[in-house]
Design an enzyme around this catalytic site. Sequence first.
Site, short mmCIF file in Angstrom:
data_model
loop_
_atom_site.label_atom_id
_atom_site.label_comp_id
_atom_site.label_asym_id
_atom_site.label_seq_id
_atom_site.Cartn_x
_atom_site.Cartn_y
_atom_site.Cartn_z
CD GLN A 103 -2.90 -1.13 2.30
OE1 GLN A 103 -2.56 -1.84 3.51
NE2 GLN A 103 -4.06 -0.20 2.43
CG HIS B 127 -0.15 -5.82 5.37
ND1 HIS B 127 -0.15 -5.08 6.67
CD2 HIS B 127 -1.43 -5.24 5.14
CE1 HIS B 127 -0.98 -4.17 6.59
NE2 HIS B 127 -2.00 -4.61 5.76
CG ASN C 68 -2.39 -6.51 8.71
OD1 ASN C 68 -2.50 -5.72 9.62
ND2 ASN C 68 -3.27 -6.31 7.66
CD GLU C 69 -6.82 -5.88 8.95
OE1 GLU C 69 -7.10 -5.14 9.64
OE2 GLU C 69 -7.40 -5.91 7.79
CG ASN D 79 -5.11 -3.96 12.49
OD1 ASN D 79 -4.27 -3.72 13.36
ND2 ASN D 79 -4.60 -4.57 11.32
CD GLU E 146 -4.14 -1.43 9.95
OE1 GLU E 146 -5.27 -1.44 9.18
OE2 GLU E 146 -3.32 -2.79 9.29
CB SER F 212 -7.63 2.38 0.19
OG SER F 212 -8.46 1.70 1.15
CD1 TRP F 213 -5.91 -3.18 1.81
CD2 TRP F 213 -4.49 -4.11 0.24
NE1 TRP F 213 -4.64 -3.41 2.23
CE2 TRP F 213 -3.91 -4.21 1.23
CE3 TRP F 213 -3.97 -4.69 -1.06
CZ2 TRP F 213 -2.54 -4.71 1.22
CZ3 TRP F 213 -2.88 -5.27 -1.08
CH2 TRP F 213 -2.10 -5.10 0.07
CE LYS G 219 -12.23 4.01 3.60
NZ LYS G 219 -12.65 2.38 4.07
CE1 TYR H 187 -9.08 4.55 7.39
CE2 TYR H 187 -8.58 4.01 5.18
CZ TYR H 187 -9.51 3.82 6.05
OH TYR H 187 -10.61 3.20 6.07
#
Length: 468
Positions: free
Chosen positions: A19, A116, A159-160, A297, A375, A428-429, A435, A437
Site C-alpha cells: 500500500q 500483509h 496482518n488480519e 486492528n 490499526e 487502499s486495497w 480514501k 487515512y
Amino acid sequence: MTKTLPKDFIFGGATAAYQAEGATKTDGKGPVAWDKYLEDNYWYTAEPASDFYNRYPVDLKLAEEYNVNGIRISIAWSRVFPTGYGEVNRKGVEYYHNLFAECHKRGVEPFVTLHHFDTPEALHSNGDFLNRDNIDHFVAYAAFCFEEFPEVNYWTTFNEIGPIGDGQYLVGKFPPGIQYDLAKVFQSHHNMMVSHARAVKLYKDKGYKGEIGVVHALPTKYPYDPANPDDVRAAELEDIIHNKFILDATYLGRYSEKTMEGVQHILAANGGELDLREEDFSILEAAKDLNDFLGINYYMSDWMQAFDGETEIIHNGKGEKGSSKYQIKGVGRREAPVNVPKTDWDWIIYPQGLYDQIMRVKADYPNYKKIYITENGLGYKDEFVDGTVYDDGRIDYVKKHLEVISDAISDGANVKGYFIWSLMDVFSWSNGYEKRYGLFYVDFETQERYPKKSAHWYKKVAETQVID
C-alpha cells in the site's frame, strides 16, 4: 475529565508494503496476485502508491518531527523471495536493512509484519493458504527473515488473517475473487493460524531476543435487539466467522466446543467441510502461550439481525454512503441502529466497540500478555486547502478511540501502544486513492507530503500523553 495514557505508551503510525512502497517491479521484486487483479478489476493500481520505496527517509524524518515513535512496516515477501521460495533477492533484503536502519536512526521503532495481504503470485495462484505446501513456504520465509534481520525487535507473522479469508472467499473483493464460500474462509483462517503457530514456535525455539505476535482485525459484533435470542445468535455466529475462530486458535490452541458448534451450523447452511488435522492442533497448542503480544486492528463494529434468506454481499468501494449490503444464509444480516454514525464507506463509528473488544480478549484469553492497537483511523475524502487538510473529523475519531484505550488500561487491560492507520496517505486495497487515512497528506502526482491538522494534534498528544 481529561484522560491520559502511560508515559511509555507507543504513539505509532502504520503502513504496509504493497500500500505504500510502489516500485512493484523494481530491483527484482516478484509479482503478487494484486498486480494483475487490480489491472483487471479496478480503476487504479499500486503504482506509485506513496513511493515509500524511495521516500522512506522523508516519512521517517516526519515521524521523528511529529513524535511518532513506532511504525508498522511489512516486508514484501516477493521482494525477498520473488517466487515465494528458492532464490533470495539480495537487493530486496538490502532495502529492508536500510529501511530498518533509518527507523532506528530516527528513533522510530519498527514493528515488522511478514505478510500483509501480499502472497507472491506463484504461491497465490496455486491455492494461497488453502494449499498446505504454502504453510511450509511461509515458515521458511519467516525463518530466513528472523535470521537475516536481527535488528528487528518486534515481529508479527500476519496482518488480519480474518479479512484475508473474508476478502478472498466471502466478499470476493480480494484475489482470487471467490464469493460466499464459508468453508474456504474457515480453512484459510485455520491454515494461516497453523502457519503463525509454526513461525512463533520456531522463533522461540531459536532463542531470538525480540518479541513476536500476530495482528488480528477484531470488529465487535452486537445483536440488533439484545432481547431477541435470534439476533443474539446472529451476532454470535458472525463473531465466530470474524473473531472467535482465530482468537481460539491463537490463545486456546484449539477451537472451543461452542466455536465448533457455530462453525458446523454455518457450514451446514452453506455447504463444505474443513480439513483440521491432529498435527495442526499439536502446533497450535505448542504456540498458544508463546505470543508476546496481540495486535488489534479496530475500525468499526456491526449490529446483527436474524435473517432467513440467501447470502448477498455488496461491497461499498467508492464511498457511496448506504450502498453496502451484508447478509449471510444461516448467520444473519447487518443492520445498524439509526443513531450510530457511519463513514461514506458505511463503516460504523463506535469507539465503545474497541473498549468492549479489548475487555473481551482480557476476559476470554487471559494469556494474551499485552495488546497494541495496531490499526485504527478514519478514511475520508480529504479536502486539501492552503497546503493542509483541516481534518477535525479524524481528530475526533482518534481522540474518542484513545479515550476508550485509556479507560481499558484503567480497568486492568495491558495496552502498550497505538498505531494510527496510516502514517501518510497510502493506497487502499479496494478503494484506491480517494480514501485517505494519513496524518500526512500525499500529493500522489508530486509525492510531496503535507502535515494535516491531525498530525499537529497527534504530535501534542504523543508529547504530553494527555488526550485533549
